[in-house]
Design a protein around this motif. Structure first.
Motif, PDB file in Angstrom:
ATOM      1  N   UNK A 126     -33.712 -97.273 -28.474  1.00  0.00           N
ATOM      2  CA  UNK A 126     -33.423 -95.871 -28.774  1.00  0.00           C
ATOM      3  C   UNK A 126     -32.270 -95.404 -27.891  1.00  0.00           C
ATOM      4  N   UNK A 127     -31.109 -95.168 -28.515  1.00  0.00           N
ATOM      5  CA  UNK A 127     -29.946 -94.701 -27.745  1.00  0.00           C
ATOM      6  C   UNK A 127     -29.817 -93.189 -27.925  1.00  0.00           C
ATOM      7  N   UNK A 128     -29.685 -92.487 -26.821  1.00  0.00           N
ATOM      8  CA  UNK A 128     -29.525 -91.036 -26.905  1.00  0.00           C
ATOM      9  C   UNK A 128     -30.816 -90.280 -26.681  1.00  0.00           C
ATOM     10  N   UNK A 129     -31.886 -91.036 -26.423  1.00  0.00           N
ATOM     11  CA  UNK A 129     -33.178 -90.396 -26.178  1.00  0.00           C
ATOM     12  C   UNK A 129     -33.985 -91.320 -25.280  1.00  0.00           C
ATOM     13  N   UNK A 130     -34.422 -90.788 -24.144  1.00  0.00           N
ATOM     14  CA  UNK A 130     -35.172 -91.640 -23.222  1.00  0.00           C
ATOM     15  C   UNK A 130     -36.667 -91.558 -23.532  1.00  0.00           C
ATOM     16  N   UNK A 131     -37.232 -92.709 -23.888  1.00  0.00           N
ATOM     17  CA  UNK A 131     -38.651 -92.745 -24.224  1.00  0.00           C
ATOM     18  C   UNK A 131     -39.515 -92.650 -22.972  1.00  0.00           C
ATOM     19  N   UNK A 132     -40.570 -91.860 -23.061  1.00  0.00           N
ATOM     20  CA  UNK A 132     -41.529 -91.762 -21.963  1.00  0.00           C
ATOM     21  C   UNK A 132     -42.869 -92.315 -22.431  1.00  0.00           C
ATOM     22  N   UNK A 133     -43.750 -92.547 -21.474  1.00  0.00           N
ATOM     23  CA  UNK A 133     -45.082 -93.056 -21.813  1.00  0.00           C
ATOM     24  C   UNK A 133     -45.769 -92.102 -22.798  1.00  0.00           C
ATOM     25  N   UNK A 134     -45.612 -90.795 -22.574  1.00  0.00           N
ATOM     26  CA  UNK A 134     -46.275 -89.829 -23.458  1.00  0.00           C
ATOM     27  C   UNK A 134     -45.733 -89.916 -24.891  1.00  0.00           C
ATOM     28  N   UNK A 135     -44.447 -90.303 -25.029  1.00  0.00           N
ATOM     29  CA  UNK A 135     -43.896 -90.477 -26.380  1.00  0.00           C
ATOM     30  C   UNK A 135     -44.570 -91.657 -27.077  1.00  0.00           C
TER      31      UNK A 135
END
Ligand SMILES: *[C@@H]1O[C@H](CO)[C@@H](O)[C@H](O)[C@H]1NC(C)=O
Ligand SMILES: *[C@@H]1O[C@H](CO)[C@@H](O)[C@H](O)[C@H]1NC(C)=O
Ligand SMILES: *[C@@H]1O[C@H](CO)[C@@H](O)[C@H](O)[C@H]1NC(C)=O
Ligand SMILES: *[C@@H]1O[C@H](CO)[C@@H](O)[C@H](O)[C@H]1NC(C)=O
Ligand SMILES: *[C@@H]1O[C@H](CO)[C@@H](O)[C@H](O)[C@H]1NC(C)=O
Ligand SMILES: *[C@@H]1O[C@H](CO)[C@@H](O)[C@H](O)[C@H]1NC(C)=O
Ligand SMILES: *[C@@H]1O[C@H](CO)[C@@H](O)[C@H](O)[C@H]1NC(C)=O
Ligand SMILES: *[C@@H]1O[C@H](CO)[C@@H](O)[C@H](O)[C@H]1NC(C)=O
Length: 549
Positions: free
Chosen positions: A306-315
């Motif tokens: 995913x470029x342009x959006x940082x994935x988090x654990x909650x995602x």
């Protein structure tokens, strides 16, 4: 052109296509849309000359009804609920065999299927030899629904949409579908599949226990709460149980108000402060510890896609939830195949942790929430009215033999997952808590607490009141949860029994003792924090740590 340059051009070109297609999709990715059926200006007229109803048209053909079924007593074996038709069973990303069923690893979002055993493998819901069934108490959950309004799934869609309408994002690999994905789910209400679960539960209940209807001298009263999905569930159950032609005339539906400020044993959290503050938030805290562990590999694998959006654990939790929610609402979800079998086992355990510490044996306000239903159960079993009101029981409702009849052969109550889980603790079904508090850093080998087995969509608990040997007089009781018989040996006085039977007076005495020992006022309204480490297994604040303010 050197090979290097060719590669570079190819890469740039590929990137351009990706960018072009994602930019095209990026403005609407993650957006939310709403259904528009029925058409806003289409009108419906009850008495319509163009569309007369069946009673006006006539000519119904022969209409003899057959006798009532009682498969629980007459069949050699009962059919198992093992289908989630018409949903498509998804595979995990590394599916090794057909055996791994992702849909059974969704915790409370799992569609109900018959449980094999809760530790009594040599019995079934079939009435034991020599016994006769005289009464049933059914407590069931609503069917499959959309996410609740506060769920992380819609929040993830909003995050994605914000990114899409801002600088844009590009997804590739197993996440490529996100470039054009939109959020099609509503909130809170039943999905079409959820409706079929309720209808089927009603049909199944009629086939197993219909004979008990012959004992009624008046219309049955069934109860639910006022939330849309609850009433919808109750009505679909009734439609399956009685048939759509007549269900509105065949019984009374009592609707208890579910809202803060109203006593309601089927929605007790509304009258229990500690079910709505940091005491209940402890479940989420415990769950998050585990999520940070089991989702690390997924974060490493999926983050770069995913470029342009940082994935988090909650995602990632939201994406796992979306797999479940989209499947039960839309029939299929692209999110399911993003995760591995181990990640699905991790998700299942996450829900187990959240329930154990927020709504199960490990939360100090749990027994207090479940005890109101136990009081009503004792009232029904003993044909005695409740006279003291110090819990979530609504005295107006249960004091009337119209709204709360005591002499029914069939009782039906609709509730929630997080309520049923408190009632199990209040009733002292200790086999579920047998192996103690759940660790937050690994899945234990000897786990006995599985939310997908005790509180899935359409979860159903059936109390069978039996006469053994058959004499018409009730002598025993046992409890069948999602088609498997529960051992009652944790309940005071109930002896080991291969069929899960307990003598009725013994069971009633134990329930009365539970009612005495649960300190509703303190556990629900006391100013305390959850003791750490939390070793509670009986859903009550430890008596030795108690100090009244
Ligand atoms: C329905 O109402 C909308 C405006 O409210 C109108 O544009 C449309 O023509 C109507 N459709 C029909 C079938 O009457
Ligand atoms: C319960 O008892 C009352 C009074 O005896 C009677 O009118 C009613 O029909 C009974 N209901 C059932 C379900 O047996
Ligand atoms: C009890 O239930 C009745 C009927 O729904 C309702 O009017 C009343 O407000 C309730 N009382 C409490 C304290 O919940
Ligand atoms: C709840 O816990 C959070 C952090 O754990 C804390 O900031 C907050 O003050 C607590 N709230 C109450 C009402 O105790
Ligand atoms: C509602 O419950 C409270 C205790 O939590 C009790 O004091 C009150 O009398 C109840 N109200 C009714 C109508 O039962
Ligand atoms: C309900 O209770 C009243 C007295 O409170 C009694 O007169 C009546 O017969 C009862 N009705 C039923 C159906 O039990
Ligand atoms: C509840 O369960 C605990 C643990 O099995 C047991 O010690 C206690 O006697 C039980 N109480 C009742 C009233 O069943
Ligand atoms: C709860 O207790 C803490 C200290 O033990 C105190 O600071 C807080 O004000 C109390 N809260 C309430 C609602 O009484």
């Amino acid at each position: 052109m050197s090979n290097f340059h060719r590669l570079l051009v190819a890469l740039i070109w590929a990137d351009c296509i990706l960018l072009a297609s994602s930019q095209k999709g990026s403005t609407f990715a993650g957006s939310t849309s709403t259904a528009v059926f029925p058409p806003p200006n289409a009108t419906f007229t009850a008495a319509d000359a163009f569309f007369p109803d069946g009673s006006i048209v006539g000519f119904p053909g022969p209409t003899a009804t057959g006798d009532e079924a009682e498969a629980a007593a007459t069949a050699p074996a009962l059919a198992q609920v093992d289908s989630i038709f018409p949903l498509v069973r998804p595979d995990a990303s590394n599916a090794k065999s057909q055996k791994f069923d992702v849909t059974q690893h969704w915790g409370s979002l799992t569609p109900f299927q018959s449980v094999e055993s809760f530790g009594l493998p040599n019995t079934s819901p079939i009435i034991p030899n020599g016994c006769e069934i005289v009464q049933v108490h059914l407590l069931h959950r609503h069917g499959a629904r959309y996410p609740t309004s506060d769920a992380v799934a819609p929040a993830f869609a909003a995050t994605l949409h914000t990114a899409a309408t801002g600088a844009g994002f590009t997804a590739s690999g197993s996440l490529k579908f996100l470039n054009t994905w939109t959020f099609k789910l509503g909130a809170e209400t039943l999905t079409p599949f959820g409706r079929s679960q309720m209808f089927n539960l009603g049909v199944g209940f009629r086939v197993r226990y219909g004979e008990l209807l012959k004992r009624f001298q008046d219309l049955p009263v069934f109860r639910t709460t006022s939330e849309a999905r609850m009433l919808d569930s109750a009505l679909h159950f009734a439609a399956g149980f009685f048939g759509v032609q007549s269900y509105q005339q065949d019984y009374h539906q009592y609707i208890m108000i579910e809202q803060s400020g109203f006593n309601n044993t089927l929605a007790p959290y509304d009258q229990c402060a500690n079910a709505n503050n940091n005491v209940s938030a402890f479940g989420g805290i415990q769950g998050n510890k585990w999520a940070a562990i089991y989702l690390q590999p997924a974060l490493k694998r999926l983050g770069p896609l995913l470029k342009g959006l940082e994935l988090k654990v909650s995602d990632l939790i939201a994406m796992q939830q979306l797999c479940a929610y989209e499947t039960v609402a839309l029939g299929f979800s692209n999110f399911c195949g993003v995760f591995t079998e181990d990640e699905w086992k991790g998700f299942e355990y996450l829900v187990d942790l959240e329930f154990w510490y927020a709504n199960g044996p490990g939360n100090p306000a749990t027994s207090a929430q479940g005890i109101g239903y136990v009081q009503e159960l004792v009232s029904r079993l003993t044909q005695t009215r409740i006279t003291e009101f110090a819990t979530t029981v609504n005295g107006t409702i249960v004091s009337s033999n119209v709204t709360f009849p005591l002499n029914q052969s069939i009782f039906v109550d609709v509730s929630h997952d997080t309520v049923m889980s408190t009632i199990y603790v209040a009733m002292n079904f200790t086999s579920m808590a047998a192996n103690g508090p759940l660790p937050t850093d690994h899945i234990p080998k000897d786990q006995t607490y599985f939310v997908n087995q005790i509180a899935p969509f359409a979860s159903n608990l059936v109390g069978q009141v039996l006469s053994c040997p058959a004499s018409g007089k009730p002598t025993h009781i046992r409890w069948v949860l999602n088609d498997a018989v529960l051992p009652l040996t944790g309940i005071k006085g109930c002896k080991q029994n291969k069929d899960g039977l307990c003598e009725l007076p013994t069971f009633i005495d134990a329930m009365k003792q539970r009612i005495q020992e649960v300190d509703f006022a303190f556990d629900c309204f006391g100013n305390y924090t959850v003791p750490v480490p939390d070793t509670i297994v009986d859903g009550q604040f430890p008596k030795n740590l108690r100090k009244r303010n």
